[in-house]
Design an enzyme around this catalytic site. Sequence first.
Site, PDB file in Angstrom:
ATOM      1  CB  SER A 191      -0.946   0.002   1.193  1.00 58.16           C
ATOM      2  OG  SER A 191      -0.238  -0.198   2.394  1.00 58.16           O
ATOM      3  CG  HIS A 219      -3.734  -1.243  -1.950  1.00 59.57           C
ATOM      4  ND1 HIS A 219      -4.193   0.060  -1.931  1.00 59.57           N
ATOM      5  CD2 HIS A 219      -3.521  -1.575  -0.650  1.00 59.57           C
ATOM      6  CE1 HIS A 219      -4.242   0.487  -0.689  1.00 59.57           C
ATOM      7  NE2 HIS A 219      -3.837  -0.485   0.119  1.00 59.57           N
ATOM      8  CE  LYS A 250      -7.287   0.270   0.337  1.00 63.16           C
ATOM      9  NZ  LYS A 250      -8.035   0.077   1.568  1.00 63.16           N
TER      10      LYS A 250
HETATM   11  N1  PMP Z   1      -5.320  -4.221   3.883  1.00 65.43           N
HETATM   12  C1  PMP Z   1      -4.618  -3.292   3.225  1.00 65.43           C
HETATM   13  C2  PMP Z   1      -3.402  -3.709   2.456  1.00 65.43           C
HETATM   14  C3  PMP Z   1      -5.006  -1.953   3.273  1.00 65.43           C
HETATM   15  O1  PMP Z   1      -4.291  -1.022   2.629  1.00 65.43           O
HETATM   16  C4  PMP Z   1      -6.158  -1.597   4.015  1.00 65.43           C
HETATM   17  C5  PMP Z   1      -6.655  -0.174   4.122  1.00 65.43           C
HETATM   18  N2  PMP Z   1      -5.997   0.795   3.517  1.00 65.43           N
HETATM   19  C6  PMP Z   1      -6.858  -2.598   4.692  1.00 65.43           C
HETATM   20  C7  PMP Z   1      -6.410  -3.899   4.603  1.00 65.43           C
HETATM   21  C8  PMP Z   1      -8.071  -2.262   5.514  1.00 65.43           C
HETATM   22  O2  PMP Z   1      -9.135  -2.052   4.674  1.00 65.43           O
HETATM   23  P1  PMP Z   1     -10.384  -1.106   5.003  1.00 65.43           P
HETATM   24  O3  PMP Z   1      -9.903   0.310   4.879  1.00 65.43           O
HETATM   25  O4  PMP Z   1     -11.328  -1.458   3.923  1.00 65.43           O
HETATM   26  O5  PMP Z   1     -10.839  -1.424   6.362  1.00 65.43           O
END
Ligand code: PMP
Length: 406
Positions: A191, A219, A250
């Site tokens: 990320s 992602h 996302k």
């Molecule tokens: N896994 C990854 C790799 C993320 O980047 C994120 C959030 N940015 C999450 C899990 C958590 O997801 P959510 O924001 O939908 O709760």
Amino acid sequence: MSEHDGKENTLQIFDKCRKFTTSLEAKRAGLYPYFRMICSAQDTEVIIGKKRMLMLGSNSYMGLTNDPRVKKAAIEATEKYGSGCAGSRFLNGTLDIHIKLEERLAQFCDKESALVFTTGFQTNLGTISALVGKDDFVFIDKCDHASIIDGCRLGFGKIVKFGHNNPESLEGKLKGCEPGGKLIVVDGVYSMEGDIARLPQIVEAAQRYGAAVMVDDAHSIGVLGKRGNGTADHFGLTDRVDIIMGTFSKSFASIGGFVASSSTVIEYLKHHSRAMIFSASPTPACAAAVLTSIDIIEKEPERREKLWHNAYKMLNTLKDMGFDTGLSETPIIPLIIGDNMDVFRFWRYLHDAGIFVNPIVSPAVPPNQALIRISVMATHTDKQLDRALRIINKGAKELGLLTKHV
Ligand code: PMP
């Protein structure tokens, strides 16, 4: 000051809160970049205050959060089922639309079964902690997402970290490991770094040491795979990845998360995952928005093509300008600047010039690796990106940031 404030000032538990002044100092200096208040939909342009800004900091990779078809589906679901489910999936909160969504997700990921959670974060918490028991080991990349780390912490197994996207480092750890159940958890696309997990080597190592593999495709959904169905499909390794995890927040233009796996694993999680059992289910609007987003992602591959066009355009031009884009090979593009303060100054310059990006500073990244995180969407136009590139280049030159890295 109220009587209550007086009491709060003496309570030891709040010492840390009173001592925490970093955010207030940053606000006073005009360099506070968080909790910016957006007064419009999450789209390629957003409104902040009275200002129209070009959004280069959204995870809506497919650009569907403001799509009329997705919004219509969410509205219709709200009209049919109401605004919330008032309970957990386990008891009163399972709707037919949740079951339909799980079936659709399983099919989308080419897995037997799927289970929906209320956030992506909860999905990792609930899945990893349910699977990794006290005699088990969980192997995580040192750049894995916070929700993976916290999921491991909630489990009772032993946590083993390996070098970032380094299958040799993973193999070394697997080799030295005592007998017990083993789960490897990696991000499909990282990320902050924007690189893709080296899945072919990871699944090989997993097979040699009897470990299961879980890929967090937060992602990668929409972005990778023939149908936008993620990292495993991108490498043709769906059969060798045991658990595919994804978020709805996302490319799926909603909020929530899921895991897809064998029916046996999903059946176990349905009865052991505390983050799912003890939390209310996703709203009907959320579920309907995801169902429609999956249809659009499958039917409109041109979106993914445009996303990659945009990603390469930005990545190549920024590199040519002299930026250090680290390991990026996806629509997530870090501009590694180094010093936290330089990043905040650059962020402020871009904000004032109408460009929305996210500053990522230590301790979220190692010291002297502070960066500006850029993420592109399928719906950005070339004209929008050209404008952003001009401003980014001008700002970096004016602030003397490029000279340090070329
Ligand atoms: N896994 C990854 C790799 C993320 O980047 C994120 C959030 N940015 C999450 C899990 C958590 O997801 P959510 O924001 O939908 O709760």
